[in-house]
Design an enzyme around this catalytic site. Structure first.
Site, mmCIF file in Angstrom:
data_model
loop_
_atom_site.group_PDB
_atom_site.id
_atom_site.type_symbol
_atom_site.label_atom_id
_atom_site.label_comp_id
_atom_site.label_asym_id
_atom_site.label_seq_id
_atom_site.Cartn_x
_atom_site.Cartn_y
_atom_site.Cartn_z
ATOM 1 N N SER A 6 0.803 -1.224 0.000
ATOM 2 C CA SER A 6 0.000 0.000 0.000
ATOM 3 C C SER A 6 0.834 1.272 0.000
ATOM 4 O O SER A 6 0.309 2.346 -0.315
ATOM 5 C CB SER A 6 -0.949 0.016 1.204
ATOM 6 O OG SER A 6 -0.231 -0.096 2.417
ATOM 7 N N HIS B 17 12.821 -10.016 0.996
ATOM 8 C CA HIS B 17 11.401 -10.182 1.321
ATOM 9 C C HIS B 17 11.133 -9.370 2.574
ATOM 10 O O HIS B 17 11.820 -9.541 3.585
ATOM 11 C CB HIS B 17 11.062 -11.654 1.559
ATOM 12 C CG HIS B 17 9.607 -11.885 1.770
ATOM 13 N ND1 HIS B 17 9.121 -12.744 2.726
ATOM 14 C CD2 HIS B 17 8.516 -11.355 1.165
ATOM 15 C CE1 HIS B 17 7.798 -12.746 2.693
ATOM 16 N NE2 HIS B 17 7.411 -11.906 1.753
ATOM 17 N N ASP B 18 10.157 -8.464 2.535
ATOM 18 C CA ASP B 18 9.979 -7.526 3.642
ATOM 19 C C ASP B 18 9.782 -8.221 4.984
ATOM 20 O O ASP B 18 10.244 -7.720 6.019
ATOM 21 C CB ASP B 18 8.847 -6.536 3.361
ATOM 22 C CG ASP B 18 7.537 -7.193 2.934
ATOM 23 O OD1 ASP B 18 7.418 -8.431 3.026
ATOM 24 O OD2 ASP B 18 6.633 -6.453 2.496
ATOM 25 N N THR B 19 9.153 -9.388 4.990
ATOM 26 C CA THR B 19 8.990 -10.108 6.253
ATOM 27 C C THR B 19 10.319 -10.647 6.760
ATOM 28 O O THR B 19 10.576 -10.648 7.967
ATOM 29 C CB THR B 19 7.981 -11.255 6.111
ATOM 30 O OG1 THR B 19 6.767 -10.747 5.569
ATOM 31 C CG2 THR B 19 7.692 -11.905 7.451
ATOM 32 N N THR C 223 -0.302 -5.173 6.008
ATOM 33 C CA THR C 223 -1.313 -5.637 5.056
ATOM 34 C C THR C 223 -1.525 -7.136 5.233
ATOM 35 O O THR C 223 -2.643 -7.637 5.198
ATOM 36 C CB THR C 223 -0.875 -5.318 3.616
ATOM 37 O OG1 THR C 223 -0.692 -3.910 3.492
ATOM 38 C CG2 THR C 223 -1.907 -5.786 2.608
ATOM 39 N N ASN D 194 0.995 -17.488 6.920
ATOM 40 C CA ASN D 194 0.443 -16.231 6.414
ATOM 41 C C ASN D 194 -1.007 -16.072 6.859
ATOM 42 O O ASN D 194 -1.799 -16.996 6.750
ATOM 43 C CB ASN D 194 0.487 -16.197 4.885
ATOM 44 C CG ASN D 194 1.866 -15.946 4.343
ATOM 45 O OD1 ASN D 194 2.833 -16.544 4.788
ATOM 46 N ND2 ASN D 194 1.968 -15.062 3.376
#
Length: 489
Positions: A14, A236-238, A259, A296
């Site tokens: 986002s 990977h952002d996580t 998100t 997830n």
């Protein structure tokens, strides 16, 4: 004093931001400053749901240029994004086809087809990755089946962070932590699995061997002419968020809240047994060869859509109104595929409640209450699954990322899970991105060393579980009903 200036480009579904981190070696202090923030979102193009990668690239360059215009000497740059999505290139490096987003419906039915043709257990034994209908495995199958005319033109497939690094440096890289999210990497070899690639219709030549975080991909030449290293962070952002989670001991779990909500724990070994498969647990790659054993959860996407549809701008007022409502009057399964990208999220939530003979959430606060209660209940279920998988309960849960600013959800999570919750840092993905850069620059020894820096510099808030809360009683009632059913079975 010795300072290092590192820039993190952190792209979410986002929004995106360019952040400047200043690290002071002698006192091991780290400060963040937002340089530029910009919107990101889904677009409709030629019948597909897509990303505007040109706009994102322009925003990244604008943010980097802003740092340079301040006369700051940048020591390194790192880029992290969401997973599974990719950009296709021809031999000249020009895009082939559209950068389709994971919320597009082109993969409908393909996950089931893969399980029938390859075997669900075989896919899981090879990849160790959770079955999600939008994994890259199914996206590539959709592309090669539905747009075969593109195949002769494709020379390279780059995941999103690798694509933007390529645009800055002209060098291609396939970073390991993000590559594992594709469900195409073999969990034993850390290389692309030929059987899974063959089913997807992709050519292995489109990919290079995945590289672990910490190498320099290439250099970006700033407007002043300086060559600045672009580091392959845990892209990977996580994966970056987990690096910045101040986990204290082996009994700590994490929840990267945004998100998406991703709940899990770190492990030196993957879990690919039948219990893990039945629970749909994923074993994504992490820094230093660790595995992110997690699940997830749909996350705050549901609330974001409600805010958008109802045109709600005052989130604190909504949360206050939500908190005043009784708990668990309306509950849904946030992970139901119907919530991936419905035409109208509010109507979809109401329909789900109607179909299960519950009261219908009508007001803004009732919809928000339904979402936060449902998320907290799902968090409790997933944490229980993870504890059973590893054979040991957790002592605390670290909630990181933008969602950790939602104090109501944090407290509901603590109450539903019956566990102490530590919220923060907010900018976890950015910090983890910076952490790998500092290790690459030899300023820090390892992830644990970096977590000590985070623990002393980040703002952390503790939420203690209240066993007398409404949601805690609701969870206890559910567990009691389950145990009765098991005894009678």
């Amino acid at each position: 004093m010795t300072f290092r200036n590192c820039v993190a480009v952190d792209l979410g579904a986002s929004s995106g931001r360019v952040m400047l981190a200043r690290y002071e070696r002698e006192c091991r202090s780290l400060t963040l400053r937002e340089i530029y923030r910009f919107n990101n979102g889904l677009h409709s193009q030629n019948g597909y749901v897509t990303w505007d990668v040109d706009s994102l690239e322009s925003a990244i360059r604008l943010g980097l240029n802003k740092v340079c215009e301040e006369g700051i000497r940048i020591d390194s740059i790192g880029i992290d994004t969401w997973g599974v999505d990719f950009v296709l290139l021809d031999l000249q490096g020009k895009r082939v086809g559209l950068p389709v987003a994971y919320r597009d419906s082109r993969t409908n039915g393909l996950m089931t087809q893969a399980q029938q043709q390859l075997g669900k257990r075989d896919i899981y034994q090879r990849s160790g990755i959770q079955f999600l209908p939008f994994n890259t495995l199914y996206q590539l199958r959709a592309l090669t089946e539905q747009q075969p005319e593109l195949i002769p033109h494709i020379a390279h497939a780059l995941l999103m962070p690798d694509y933007f690094s390529y645009r800055l440096t002209g060098k291609m890289n396939w970073e390991y932590t993000n590559a594992t999210t594709t469900q195409l990497v073999n969990i034993n070899s850390d290389d692309w699995d030929e059987s899974l690639l063959a089913w997807s219709g992709a050519n292995k030549a489109w990919f290079g061997r995945p590289t672990h975080p910490g190498n320099v991909i290439g250099h970006w030449i700033c407007p002043q002419g300086n060559e600045i290293p672009v580091v392959a962070v845990a892209s990977h952002d996580t994966a970056s968020a987990v690096i910045a989670s101040p986990l204290n001991g082996s009994r700590a779990a994490y929840l990267s809240s945004g998100t998406w909500s991703l709940m899990g724990f770190e492990s030196q070994t993957p879990f690919t047994n039948d219990t893990a498969l039945a629970a749909n647990i994923t074993n994504e790659g992490g820094a230093e060869g660790r595995y992110r054993v997690l699940k997830n959860i749909m996350g705050l996407w549901l609330l974001q859509r409600v805010l958008q549809e109802r045109q709600i701008n005052d989130l604190p007022a909504l949360i206050a109104a939500t908190q005043a409502l009784p708990a668990c009057r309306f509950t849904i399964n946030p992970n139901d595929d119907r919530f991936i990208n419905p035409d109208e999220m509010c109507s979809e939530i109401q329909a789900a409640c109607r179909e299960t003979a519950q009261p219908i959430p009508e007001s803004d606060a009732e919809l928000a209450r339904c979402i936060v209660d449902s998320l907290a209940l799902l968090y409790a279920d997933v944490l229980h699954e993870l504890a059973q998988l590893r054979g040991e309960d957790f002592s605390q849960l670290h909630i990181v990322g933008g969602g950790c600013q939602n104090a109501l959800l944090n407290q509901l999570c603590a109450d539903a899970c019956g566990i102490r919750v530590i919220a923060g840092p907010v900018e976890a993905s950015t910090l983890g991105n910076i952490g790998i850069q500092l290790m690459t620059l030899d300023e820090l020894n390892n992830v644990d060393d970096f977590r000590q820096v985070v623990s002393t510099t980040a703002n952390l808030t503790t939420f203690t579980p209240n066993p007398d809360s409404e949601i805690a009683h609701y969870v206890a009632q559910i567990h009691s009903t389950r145990q009765t059913k098991e005894l009678c079975a």
